[in-house]
Design an enzyme around this catalytic site. Structure first.
Site, mmCIF file in Angstrom:
data_model
loop_
_atom_site.group_PDB
_atom_site.id
_atom_site.type_symbol
_atom_site.label_atom_id
_atom_site.label_comp_id
_atom_site.label_asym_id
_atom_site.label_seq_id
_atom_site.Cartn_x
_atom_site.Cartn_y
_atom_site.Cartn_z
ATOM 1 C CG HIS A 70 -0.496 0.223 2.518
ATOM 2 N ND1 HIS A 70 -0.345 1.479 3.042
ATOM 3 C CD2 HIS A 70 -0.135 -0.637 3.507
ATOM 4 C CE1 HIS A 70 0.084 1.402 4.284
ATOM 5 N NE2 HIS A 70 0.228 0.123 4.601
ATOM 6 C CG ASP A 182 2.734 1.409 7.931
ATOM 7 O OD1 ASP A 182 2.331 0.742 6.962
ATOM 8 O OD2 ASP A 182 2.097 1.519 8.993
ATOM 9 C CD GLU A 215 -2.818 -1.078 5.545
ATOM 10 O OE1 GLU A 215 -2.631 -2.094 6.243
ATOM 11 O OE2 GLU A 215 -2.538 0.086 5.932
ATOM 12 C CD GLU A 216 -1.586 3.078 7.467
ATOM 13 O OE1 GLU A 216 -2.203 2.713 8.480
ATOM 14 O OE2 GLU A 216 -0.392 2.808 7.265
ATOM 15 C CG ASP A 238 2.012 -3.414 5.600
ATOM 16 O OD1 ASP A 238 2.681 -2.430 5.987
ATOM 17 O OD2 ASP A 238 0.769 -3.399 5.509
ATOM 18 C CG HIS A 325 1.040 4.297 12.256
ATOM 19 N ND1 HIS A 325 -0.332 4.252 12.347
ATOM 20 C CD2 HIS A 325 1.366 3.565 11.164
ATOM 21 C CE1 HIS A 325 -0.816 3.531 11.353
ATOM 22 N NE2 HIS A 325 0.199 3.093 10.625
#
Length: 359
Positions: A70, A182, A215-216, A238, A325
């Site tokens: 992603h 990410d 995706e998030e 990922d 994150h």
């Protein structure tokens, strides 16, 4: 494992630098399309914004394999502009509010990027209770330096996306830090694997490299793209939680260290035959890997890919990441190179659709 080529590192840095909060992935997808034009046999974008690059197989009935990474990142969105020119915002995806006060943010506007800072009262002016209270997003604001609300509204629009204003930087050894590894790192890997399979020309599969969106905020791009591609085999790429730094419990997450190679998930979300093929390929190619337990559905694109239509043989290959994150995510370039090598070698070992029926 070989050192990352400077041209490939430059591509990774460009992907990181290019903004792509969930729902606003078009800029980074333009980079992906540019990179794969002339390499893939077909590059198309679906209605959600997923970029799907295809390499034709040697036979009409060869296995269809989909790789998914992603390209969206966590971020923020302009929600309100007050009359003094201060901008209030909401998170896109899972953002830790602890990390936001005092950060530099970049707004991505119709006229180009705009730098601002998340302001906060000085510690001298905070009352004791305020020092112990977690900030709320509704109380945080961005100071762009506008004179008033009129000036701010002339430059910014409600709904404009924002990201942390940081790019890729080198640490010691082969470790690098940035925001949005990410999972722009995953988008980079699936792009590089398609390039590598094209260079080798030995895979007996029809390959789809998909940089998925959203995706998030719920695995949305993967759910749509896998339904359209209809693969026999799907591998999500990922990041995974590293457990090699203070405060993280390996008893809870398992052993996962930077530089130890990609993480291979094992559990209900993973096809056992495909997992075995990845492990055997790693052994034969002398590629280091780390096994991690996935006792329930993973929170990755692999989740929805496995359950598409009548079911898809699915695996999850992850690169260990520290500080997920956050604006200071850290990973090893060697782990990225090992993941590219593992996936490229695995694709060359797939011959039959029926080989992945659990026995």
């Amino acid at each position: 494992m070989s050192v990352m080529h400077p041209d490939h590192l430059a591509l990774l840095a460009e992907l990181i630098r290019t903004p792509s909060p969930s729902g606003f992935e078009q800029p980074v997808q333009r980079v992906i399309r540019r990179t794969l034009e002339g390499v893939a046999d077909e590059v198309r974008t679906d209605v959600l914004g997923n970029v799907i690059a295809r390499l034709a197989g040697p036979q009409p009935d060869c296995p269809r394999v989909m790789l998914a990474g992603h390209c969206d990142e966590i971020g923020f969105m302009v929600r309100h502009i007050d009359d003094r020119g201060f901008v209030y915002f909401a998170p896109i995806g899972g953002v830790d509010v602890h990390l936001v006060p005092g950060q530099r943010l970049q707004a991505h506007t119709a006229e180009g990027p705009l730098l601002g800072v998340v302001g906060r009262k000085p510690i001298h002016l905070l009352e004791a209770k305020e020092r112990e209270t977690l900030a709320k997003f509704k109380d945080l604001f961005v100071d762009f330096g506008f004179a008033d609300g009129e000036q701010a509204r002339a430059r910014l629009a409600i709904g404009d996306p924002l990201t942390f204003a940081v790019e890729l930087e080198r640490l010691q050894g082969d470790l690098v830090t940035a925001r949005a590894f990410d999972d722009k790192m995953g988008a980079f890997i699936v792009t590089r694997v398609l390039q590598e399979v094209r260079r080798r020309g030995t895979a007996a599969v029809e390959l789809f490299s998909v940089t998925t969106v959203q995706e998030e905020i719920g695995l949305r791009g993967a759910a749509a793209s896998v339904y359209g591609v209809q693969p026999d085999i799907a591998i999500a790429v990922d990041v995974g939680f590293a457990s090699d730094y203070p405060g993280v419990d390996a008893k809870e997450l398992g052993e996962a260290r930077l530089g130890g190679g990609p993480l291979l998930a094992r559990g209900a979300n993973i096809n056992p035959q495909l997992f075995a093929l990845l492990c055997e390929t790693a052994r034969q190619e002398n590629i280091p890997v780390q096994i991690v337990a996935a006792p329930r559905a993973t929170g990755t694109d692999a989740n929805v890919m496995q359950l598409s239509r009548g079911g898809v043989a699915t695996a999850l290959v992850s690169v260990p990441l520290r500080y997920m994150h956050s604006p200071v995510e850290v990973l090893s370039l060697a782990d990225i190179e090992a993941t590219i090598a593992l996936l490229s070698a695995t694709l060359c070992r797939i011959r039959e659709r029926g080989a992945f029926i659990p026995q």
